[in-house]
Write a protein that holds these residues in place. Structure first.
Motif, PDB file in Angstrom:
ATOM      1  N   GLU A 175      -7.456   7.722   3.852  1.00  0.00           N
ATOM      2  CA  GLU A 175      -5.942   7.168   3.551  1.00  0.00           C
ATOM      3  C   GLU A 175      -6.899   6.134   2.393  1.00  0.00           C
ATOM      4  O   GLU A 175      -6.712   5.400   1.164  1.00  0.00           O
ATOM      5  CB  GLU A 175      -5.251   6.193   4.834  1.00  0.00           C
ATOM      6  CG  GLU A 175      -4.244   5.451   4.124  1.00  0.00           C
ATOM      7  CD  GLU A 175      -4.117   4.583   6.078  1.00  0.00           C
ATOM      8  OE1 GLU A 175      -4.138   3.554   6.053  1.00  0.00           O
ATOM      9  OE2 GLU A 175      -3.036   5.560   5.925  1.00  0.00           O
ATOM     10  N   ILE A 207       1.065  11.214  -6.499  1.00  0.00           N
ATOM     11  CA  ILE A 207       1.289  11.178  -5.145  1.00  0.00           C
ATOM     12  C   ILE A 207       1.072  12.150  -4.281  1.00  0.00           C
ATOM     13  O   ILE A 207       0.388  11.955  -3.246  1.00  0.00           O
ATOM     14  CB  ILE A 207       2.186   9.340  -4.673  1.00  0.00           C
ATOM     15  CG1 ILE A 207       1.539   8.304  -6.118  1.00  0.00           C
ATOM     16  CG2 ILE A 207       1.666   9.081  -3.353  1.00  0.00           C
ATOM     17  CD1 ILE A 207       2.670   7.398  -5.770  1.00  0.00           C
ATOM     18  N   CYS A 215      -4.709   5.279  -6.224  1.00  0.00           N
ATOM     19  CA  CYS A 215      -3.488   5.296  -5.747  1.00  0.00           C
ATOM     20  C   CYS A 215      -2.923   3.747  -5.746  1.00  0.00           C
ATOM     21  O   CYS A 215      -2.037   3.210  -5.168  1.00  0.00           O
ATOM     22  CB  CYS A 215      -2.277   5.953  -4.915  1.00  0.00           C
ATOM     23  SG  CYS A 215      -2.549   7.971  -5.141  1.00  0.00           S
ATOM     24  N   THR A 216      -3.942   2.778  -6.643  1.00  0.00           N
ATOM     25  CA  THR A 216      -3.341   2.178  -6.459  1.00  0.00           C
ATOM     26  C   THR A 216      -2.434   1.589  -7.817  1.00  0.00           C
ATOM     27  O   THR A 216      -2.201   2.065  -8.198  1.00  0.00           O
ATOM     28  CB  THR A 216      -4.928   0.830  -7.044  1.00  0.00           C
ATOM     29  OG1 THR A 216      -5.920   1.423  -6.641  1.00  0.00           O
ATOM     30  CG2 THR A 216      -4.983  -0.830  -7.174  1.00  0.00           C
ATOM     31  N   ASN A 220      -5.500   5.196  -1.188  1.00  0.00           N
ATOM     32  CA  ASN A 220      -5.594   3.969  -1.669  1.00  0.00           C
ATOM     33  C   ASN A 220      -5.742   3.809  -2.653  1.00  0.00           C
ATOM     34  O   ASN A 220      -5.330   2.534  -3.776  1.00  0.00           O
ATOM     35  CB  ASN A 220      -4.805   2.927  -0.558  1.00  0.00           C
ATOM     36  CG  ASN A 220      -3.758   2.949   0.070  1.00  0.00           C
ATOM     37  OD1 ASN A 220      -2.799   3.784  -0.241  1.00  0.00           O
ATOM     38  ND2 ASN A 220      -3.571   3.005   1.391  1.00  0.00           N
ATOM     39  N   ARG A 221      -7.336   4.101  -2.915  1.00  0.00           N
ATOM     40  CA  ARG A 221      -8.126   3.436  -4.044  1.00  0.00           C
ATOM     41  C   ARG A 221      -7.288   4.514  -5.466  1.00  0.00           C
ATOM     42  O   ARG A 221      -7.557   3.658  -6.451  1.00  0.00           O
ATOM     43  CB  ARG A 221      -9.488   3.430  -3.777  1.00  0.00           C
ATOM     44  CG  ARG A 221     -10.944   3.446  -4.504  1.00  0.00           C
ATOM     45  CD  ARG A 221     -11.994   4.088  -4.768  1.00  0.00           C
ATOM     46  NE  ARG A 221     -12.524   4.852  -4.957  1.00  0.00           N
ATOM     47  CZ  ARG A 221     -12.629   5.766  -5.615  1.00  0.00           C
ATOM     48  NH1 ARG A 221     -12.934   4.897  -7.076  1.00  0.00           N
ATOM     49  NH2 ARG A 221     -12.534   7.255  -5.973  1.00  0.00           N
ATOM     50  N   GLN A 231       1.343  -1.589   0.054  1.00  0.00           N
ATOM     51  CA  GLN A 231      -0.345   0.007  -0.064  1.00  0.00           C
ATOM     52  C   GLN A 231       0.364   1.036   0.166  1.00  0.00           C
ATOM     53  O   GLN A 231       1.590   1.191   0.886  1.00  0.00           O
ATOM     54  CB  GLN A 231      -0.651   0.491   0.945  1.00  0.00           C
ATOM     55  CG  GLN A 231      -2.365  -1.182   0.848  1.00  0.00           C
ATOM     56  CD  GLN A 231      -2.969  -0.485   2.798  1.00  0.00           C
ATOM     57  OE1 GLN A 231      -2.804  -0.374   3.343  1.00  0.00           O
ATOM     58  NE2 GLN A 231      -4.611  -0.824   2.132  1.00  0.00           N
ATOM     59  N   ILE A 232       0.543   1.935  -0.941  1.00  0.00           N
ATOM     60  CA  ILE A 232       1.217   3.167  -0.518  1.00  0.00           C
ATOM     61  C   ILE A 232       1.091   4.442   0.468  1.00  0.00           C
ATOM     62  O   ILE A 232       2.541   5.142   0.716  1.00  0.00           O
ATOM     63  CB  ILE A 232       0.877   4.096  -2.148  1.00  0.00           C
ATOM     64  CG1 ILE A 232       1.556   3.904  -3.297  1.00  0.00           C
ATOM     65  CG2 ILE A 232       1.061   5.903  -2.318  1.00  0.00           C
ATOM     66  CD1 ILE A 232       1.135   4.456  -5.007  1.00  0.00           C
ATOM     67  N   PHE A 233       0.291   4.034   1.133  1.00  0.00           N
ATOM     68  CA  PHE A 233      -0.381   5.042   1.948  1.00  0.00           C
ATOM     69  C   PHE A 233      -0.566   4.127   3.097  1.00  0.00           C
ATOM     70  O   PHE A 233      -1.685   3.473   3.187  1.00  0.00           O
ATOM     71  CB  PHE A 233      -1.686   6.098   2.099  1.00  0.00           C
ATOM     72  CG  PHE A 233      -1.327   7.039   0.988  1.00  0.00           C
ATOM     73  CD1 PHE A 233      -0.381   8.327   0.718  1.00  0.00           C
ATOM     74  CD2 PHE A 233      -1.675   7.199  -0.374  1.00  0.00           C
ATOM     75  CE1 PHE A 233      -0.407   9.162  -0.197  1.00  0.00           C
ATOM     76  CE2 PHE A 233      -1.667   7.869  -1.349  1.00  0.00           C
ATOM     77  CZ  PHE A 233      -0.901   9.186  -1.344  1.00  0.00           C
ATOM     78  N   LYS A 234      -0.133   3.997   4.180  1.00  0.00           N
ATOM     79  CA  LYS A 234      -0.190   2.973   5.447  1.00  0.00           C
ATOM     80  C   LYS A 234       0.336   4.012   6.779  1.00  0.00           C
ATOM     81  O   LYS A 234       1.514   3.945   7.090  1.00  0.00           O
ATOM     82  CB  LYS A 234       0.398   2.251   5.302  1.00  0.00           C
ATOM     83  CG  LYS A 234       0.455   0.724   6.471  1.00  0.00           C
ATOM     84  CD  LYS A 234       1.568  -0.091   5.486  1.00  0.00           C
ATOM     85  CE  LYS A 234       1.129  -1.003   4.381  1.00  0.00           C
ATOM     86  NZ  LYS A 234       1.829  -2.252   4.547  1.00  0.00           N
TER      87      LYS A 234
END
Length: 463
Positions: free
Chosen positions: A373, A363, A380-381, A377-378, A339-342
């Motif tokens: 978040e 991003i 930025c899949t 992430n949706r 995941q990009i955002f965590k």
């Protein structure tokens, strides 16, 4: 120990780290700390061979706020007539200029070159050993996750006997005239660059042996140009991709149709490619590479001895006075996605196929604009990086889903249209509604988009 506060700590001043920082500086008032082991920005470009160039047009590269290509076209060489491909030296100079004349004068960027990140906000100088503790108010940004490597920094995975000269392409200009024969090891973009350099500097093709463990599908560069004068080539290729997917009867048929449309090419038309890394190539470069007739397809090299070369699938006698050129580095060492955002960590990865700097800038825009978040992430899949030929299908599926999701949000459509790293949106906008030929190309895309996605889902289910 020195202590410092910042909003964002960016680990890595390569292309993606710089693109992320640029957008955050433009769209927010955030303070940023950037740390990198290299002595200047540019990441792996600091370690690349001297004759390296981009393989995509320069317009797609760099940071959003500063043009790299200046709208030029190449007039000489194997890329003549197409939008320019910046050299490695030009790219390093460009990123250095961005750092010195945009980032640092802003007063909002602290740059720590020749330093390593130890985790938990701790930076240590590689020269003095001095440590700096960074109190990160918002997020840490990992721009090194993809683990980009080049031949001069990677570890060869085969043995070379004493006395054998095996060098990265960095050493070609200094060593080529000391040998009679050449063996280029590696079938990817670096291997192609080494072969074209040798041929371009007078090496007879019969003295070049090319080890190609896997043949690859290549993108015709003429079909990826970002300027309006290439509308029918570029957008026509997009339409052809949709049609190929929508009408294909099998996975092999997809690639056959893409090749027939001139979107994909291959070096040897008698060998079915098994690899796809997203490399682009001009037709002139393709014809040049086809001058090499001695191509070894016995798998990867295992050992190079004085009298023989052992491959995974056979053995060949060694040639006298041979310079071995190691081009086996894998550009991206980490093909796993996350995941990009965590939480308080952002892990930079592609959100558009084979466009890393656009992805980093996008991003950053999402980080600057959104707070949910799950939604971030949706939008930025992660588009998985390709390795095998069928990975193109996986990447295309996520790429199309992302594009559709973005198109549903007016503010994102506006951002894409105004961001210089996204050439496609402007090209579509500039296709006037009073131009029936251009509108027909766009209609082909629209008509085949949903059937193409359905076939992608079918083929991926089969895989």
């Amino acid at each position: 120990m020195t202590q410092l506060e910042t909003d964002y700590l960016i680990v890595g001043s390569g292309a993606m780290g710089m693109a992320f920082a640029d957008t955050m500086l433009t769209e927010t008032d955030a303070d940023i700390v950037i740390v990198d082991k290299h002595h200047k920005p540019g990441g792996h470009w600091n370690d690349a061979y001297s004759f390296v160039t981009l393989h995509q047009p320069s317009s797609y590269y760099g940071v959003s706020s500063k043009e790299l290509s200046n709208g030029r076209k190449d007039t000489l060489g194997l890329n003549a007539g197409l939008n320019d491909l910046a050299t490695g030296a030009e790219i390093l100079s460009y990123f250095d200029d961005v750092m010195r004349h945009t980032f640092l004068p802003s007063g909002r960027v602290h740059y720590f070159p020749m330093s390593e990140y130890l985790g938990n906000g701790l930076i240590r100088s590689l020269l003095s050993g001095e440590e700096t503790q960074i109190d990160v108010r918002r997020k840490t940004v990992d721009s090194t996750y993809l683990k980009t490597t080049v031949p001069s920094t990677h570890q060869r995975n085969y043995e070379v006997a004493s006395g054998i000269v095996c060098v990265p392409p960095n050493d070609l200009p200094q060593r080529a005239d000391q040998h009679k024969n050449y063996m280029v090891i590696g079938g990817g973009k670096t291997g192609m660059d080494a072969v074209t350099w040798l041929l371009g500097h007078g090496a007879p093709p019969e003295r070049i042996k090319w080890v190609m463990p896997r043949d690859g599908w290549l993108l015709a560069r003429e079909k990826t140009q970002p300027t309006d004068d290439f509308f029918f080539a570029t957008m026509g290729a997009q339409a052809s991709q949709m049609e190929a997917l929508a009408n294909a009867t099998s996975i092999d048929d997809v690639f056959d149709r893409l090749e027939a449309a001139g979107v994909f090419v291959r070096i040897d038309e008698d060998v079915r490619p098994e690899m796809f890394h997203g490399a682009t190539i001009s037709l002139a470069e393709l014809e040049t590479l086809r001058r090499i007739k001695d191509i070894v397809r016995l798998g990867r090299v295992k050992t190079i001895e004085a009298d023989e070369i052992v491959f995974e699938q056979g053995v060949l006698p060694a040639l006298d006075d041979t310079l071995y050129v190691d081009c086996t580095a894998i550009a991206v060492g980490n093909l796993e996605t996350t995941q990009i955002f965590k939480g308080d960590l952002i892990t930079l990865q592609p959100v558009r196929a084979v466009q890393p700097v656009f992805s980093a800038a996008f991003i950053a825009h999402i980080e600057a604009t959104y707070t949910d978040e799950a939604e971030m992430n949706r939008l930025c899949t992660v588009v998985p990086l390709p390795n095998h030929d069928t990975d193109w299908l996986r990447a295309q599926q996520v790429f199309m889903m992302n594009q559709f999701n973005w198109s549903q949000i007016p503010d994102l459509r506006k951002w894409l249209l105004e961001n210089r790293l996204d050439g496609y949106s402007r090209m579509v906008r500039n296709a006037g509604k009073d131009d029936p030929e251009k509108q027909a190309v766009l209609q082909r895309m629209r008509d085949n988009a949903m059937p193409a996605m359905a076939k992608l889902n079918q083929f991926l289910a089969e895989l």
